[in-house]
Write an enzyme that holds these catalytic residues in place. Structure first.
Site, mmCIF file in Angstrom:
data_model
loop_
_atom_site.group_PDB
_atom_site.id
_atom_site.type_symbol
_atom_site.label_atom_id
_atom_site.label_comp_id
_atom_site.label_asym_id
_atom_site.label_seq_id
_atom_site.Cartn_x
_atom_site.Cartn_y
_atom_site.Cartn_z
ATOM 1 N N ASP A 1 -3.273 7.584 3.225
ATOM 2 C CA ASP A 1 -2.451 8.213 2.188
ATOM 3 C C ASP A 1 -2.355 9.708 2.511
ATOM 4 O OD1 ASP A 1 -5.458 8.003 0.483
ATOM 5 O OD2 ASP A 1 -4.463 9.939 0.691
ATOM 6 N N HIS B 1 -6.719 7.775 11.403
ATOM 7 C CA HIS B 1 -6.274 6.380 11.345
ATOM 8 C C HIS B 1 -4.789 6.289 11.067
ATOM 9 C CE1 HIS B 1 -10.620 4.890 10.359
ATOM 10 N NE2 HIS B 1 -10.450 5.202 11.621
ATOM 11 N N ASN C 1 -20.878 11.211 -2.148
ATOM 12 C CA ASN C 1 -20.428 9.826 -2.277
ATOM 13 C C ASN C 1 -20.844 9.251 -3.626
ATOM 14 O OD1 ASN C 1 -18.935 8.108 -0.427
ATOM 15 N ND2 ASN C 1 -20.668 6.671 -0.643
ATOM 16 N N CYS D 1 14.142 3.158 21.317
ATOM 17 C CA CYS D 1 14.444 2.187 22.384
ATOM 18 C C CYS D 1 15.157 0.953 21.845
ATOM 19 C CB CYS D 1 13.140 1.771 23.095
ATOM 20 S SG CYS D 1 12.136 0.616 22.145
ATOM 21 N N CYS E 1 6.674 2.402 17.314
ATOM 22 C CA CYS E 1 7.269 1.282 18.046
ATOM 23 C C CYS E 1 6.210 0.626 18.922
ATOM 24 C CB CYS E 1 8.410 1.797 18.937
ATOM 25 S SG CYS E 1 9.123 0.490 19.972
ATOM 26 N N ARG F 1 0.842 -1.209 0.000
ATOM 27 C CA ARG F 1 0.000 0.000 0.000
ATOM 28 C C ARG F 1 0.874 1.256 0.000
ATOM 29 N NH1 ARG F 1 -4.400 -0.063 4.448
ATOM 30 N NH2 ARG F 1 -5.090 1.771 3.280
#
Ligand code: APR
Length: 232
Positions: free
Chosen positions: A94, A109, A201, A139, A117, A59
């Site tokens: 994206d 998101h 939409n 770390c 991490c 992706r």
């Protein structure tokens, strides 16, 4: 609509479809090719991190080739030319909104370009290809993972988003199926705040009936027309 009206916009995968990026729930979409529990949950990552890295590497590569379309550019124009505040909240990972000129986009998101991490939470810019055991720059734990929000995890910026929705005069949802919460309920928050609500939409979403106004068609047609109307 008042000159200084505050506009809050939620976008989903449909706004990037015409840039060539797969949506999730359309015919042949990402969830037709992969099981959510295998590639978009912490349990899936723990079970088979190689598979998850391969999914996001593909992706990331696809997104790197994509270009912003007229819908992304129209929202950036609205941010530039509308006298009131225009806030773009996206479920997309994206960065085509930014490539199209938008600013301060809230990626609830996360982003494909991010790595985080799993041990200490440090985040950094992901390489194009991530492998299992990717060391954390902070770390050093071999716990690098894609910086995206998986099912069962808390989306980012929620407090800020609800504050924007409470102040909205106009709320638009663009290119989202309304199948995933909490984003699918933003229209209700905006309505409670007295905002006018519009869905742009390709076809009616699962939440279409909760919008005061609905405009159907490809985003590269409906969004520029909607923005031109708003800017008068
Ligand atoms: N123009 C406008 N809308 C379009 C277009 C287009 N060219 N192509 C598709 N759409 C619409 C579809 O009709 C559908 O309603 O975009 C929507 C895409 O829905 P989904 O694939 O479910 O994507 P999205 O709503 O963004 O998914 C939300 O689910 O899997 C999780 O985290 C993932 O952020 C994602 C979330």
């Amino acid at each position: 609509m008042g000159k200084s009206a505050k506009i809050v916009i939620l976008t989903g995968a449909g706004i990037s479809a015409e840039s060539g990026l797969s949506t999730f729930r359309d015919e042949g979409g990402l969830w037709a090719q992969h099981r959510i529990e295998d590639v978009a949950t912490p349990e899936g990552f723990a079970r088979n991190p190689d598979l998850v890295h391969r999914f996001y590497n593909a992706r990331r590569a696809q997104a790197a080739e994509a270009r912003p379309n007229a819908a992304h550019q129209a929202l950036a124009r609205l941010q530039r030319e509308h006298p009131g505040e225009v806030v773009i909240v996206t479920q997309n990972v994206d960065t085509l909104h930014e490539a199209g000129g938008a600013a301060d986009v809230l990626h609830m998101h996360g982003r494909l370009e991010g790595a985080v991490c799993a041990t200490c939470g440090h985040s950094w810019t992901a390489p194009m290809e991530m492998q299992t055991g990717h060391p954390c720059p902070a770390c050093a734990a071999p716990a690098g993972r894609p910086g995206v929000v998986w099912f069962g995890e808390m989306p980012y910026f929620m407090e800020e988003i609800y504050t924007h929705l409470a102040d909205a005069d106009l709320f638009a949802a663009i290119g989202t199926s309304g199948e995933v919460y909490p984003a699918a309920a933003f229209v209700d928050e905006a309505h409670l705040a007295g905002a006018h609500t519009v869905e742009l939409n390709l076809e009616p979403s699962a939440t279409a009936s909760r919008f005061a106004e609905r405009r159907f068609g490809p985003a590269t047609e409906t969004v520029p027309a909607w923005v031109a109307g708003l800017l008068g």
